[in-house]
Design a protein around this motif. Structure first.
Motif, short mmCIF file in Angstrom:
data_model
loop_
_atom_site.label_atom_id
_atom_site.label_comp_id
_atom_site.label_asym_id
_atom_site.label_seq_id
_atom_site.Cartn_x
_atom_site.Cartn_y
_atom_site.Cartn_z
N TRP A 31 19.95 23.97 41.95
CA TRP A 31 20.62 23.39 43.11
C TRP A 31 19.59 22.63 43.93
O TRP A 31 18.54 23.19 44.29
CB TRP A 31 21.25 24.48 43.97
CG TRP A 31 22.41 25.17 43.35
CD1 TRP A 31 22.85 25.09 42.06
CD2 TRP A 31 23.29 26.10 43.99
NE1 TRP A 31 23.93 25.89 41.85
CE2 TRP A 31 24.23 26.52 43.03
CE3 TRP A 31 23.37 26.63 45.27
CZ2 TRP A 31 25.25 27.43 43.33
CZ3 TRP A 31 24.37 27.54 45.58
CH2 TRP A 31 25.30 27.93 44.62
N VAL A 68 23.49 19.22 46.40
CA VAL A 68 24.71 19.99 46.65
C VAL A 68 25.02 20.05 48.14
O VAL A 68 26.15 20.30 48.54
CB VAL A 68 24.61 21.42 46.07
CG1 VAL A 68 24.37 21.39 44.58
CG2 VAL A 68 23.54 22.25 46.77
N ASN A 114 31.31 21.13 43.54
CA ASN A 114 30.64 22.08 44.42
C ASN A 114 31.52 23.25 44.83
O ASN A 114 31.02 24.23 45.39
CB ASN A 114 30.16 21.37 45.70
CG ASN A 114 28.80 20.73 45.51
OD1 ASN A 114 28.07 21.05 44.59
ND2 ASN A 114 28.46 19.81 46.40
N ARG A 155 30.49 26.48 43.41
CA ARG A 155 29.20 26.89 43.98
C ARG A 155 29.38 27.53 45.36
O ARG A 155 28.75 28.53 45.69
CB ARG A 155 28.26 25.69 44.06
CG ARG A 155 27.89 25.10 42.71
CD ARG A 155 26.90 23.95 42.86
NE ARG A 155 26.54 23.40 41.57
CZ ARG A 155 26.85 22.17 41.16
NH1 ARG A 155 27.54 21.36 41.97
NH2 ARG A 155 26.48 21.75 39.97
#
Length: 247
Positions: A22, A78, A212, A215
């Protein structure tokens, strides 16, 4: 049952994110973040440790704060970190807290300051703020009410120097940051009030692009209890933690 579902969700998401790297943007904001700090700062180190336990590497690119927030919209990143919730821009989604930050008042040692409310502080004193920060609402409202008493600094170093030289009566920011910078520059005539204004969580601002979303969900699950965001200990800062705004 809820714990079982959460564990199963983590296993599924983790399998897809293992061995990822990331990339985030950040700013020089010691002790929380900084290129040359141990672990690149307490907040960065905390986030890196949480991710590393799940096999995810973290790479950080440092910029001035406004540029960091703009750059985070690029597809190679990110998001950006650390941010107060107010600093999560449109098109981004804030995570659960990784660490906590204090918003407080600093003044010169030879001119201690007392106040009964933030509005009264702005009414009766010259108040310094960092121009690129999005402050909590109660501070923003007071600054709008008494704009002639507001001094805007381009960054933390300038804020510290303006306060130390008497160009403002008080500064509002995270005292840990200002006092860290002051020590590094040999400034010894400022101190933090023992009365904090608020405790602000430091969150990861993820760009809200589709890739994303998993995540965000994954990190938020990792930051659920028993994980608990903490305030790092800062040299020269002692707080009387009575009722404090945590919004």
């Amino acid at each position: 049952m809820a714990a079982f579902v959460l564990s199963a969700l983590l296993l599924v998401i983790s399998a897809t994110l293992k061995a990822e790297t990331w990339k985030i943007t950040s700013l020089e904001w010691p002790p929380y973040s900084g290129q040359d700090l141990p672990g690149q700062g307490t907040a960065i180190a905390e986030l890196r440790g949480v991710l590393a336990a799940e096999g995810i590497d973290l790479e950080v690119r440092f910029f001035p704060w406004e540029r960091a927030k703009r750059a985070a919209a690029r597809p190679e990143y990110v998001g950006y970190f650390p941010a107060w919730p107010e600093e999560v821009r449109a098109g981004f989604i804030g995570s659960r807290p990784v660490q906590d930050s204090i918003v407080g008042v600093l003044y010169r040692i030879d001119q201690p300051v007392r106040w009964s409310s933030i509005m009264e502080l702005f009414e009766t004193h010259r108040v310094g703020l960092v121009q690129s920060y999005v402050y909590p609402d109660l501070i923003t409202r007071a600054a709008q009410e008494y704009p002639d008493n507001v001094n805007l600094a381009p960054h933390e170093i300038s804020l510290m120097r303006m306060l130390a030289s008497g160009r403002m009566d008080v500064a509002i920011t995270d005292p840990c940051v200002t006092l860290y910078i002051a020590r590094r520059h040999g400034i010894t005539n400022i101190q933090a009030s023992s009365r904090p204004i608020s405790i602000k969580p430091l969150v990861v601002a993820f760009h809200a692009r589709t890739e994303n979303l998993a995540r965000i969900e994954f990190l938020n699950a990792l930051l659920e209890p028993p994980f608990k965001a903490s305030i790092p200990r800062c040299q020269g800062v002692e707080y009387e933690m009575g009722p404090v705004d945590r919004n």
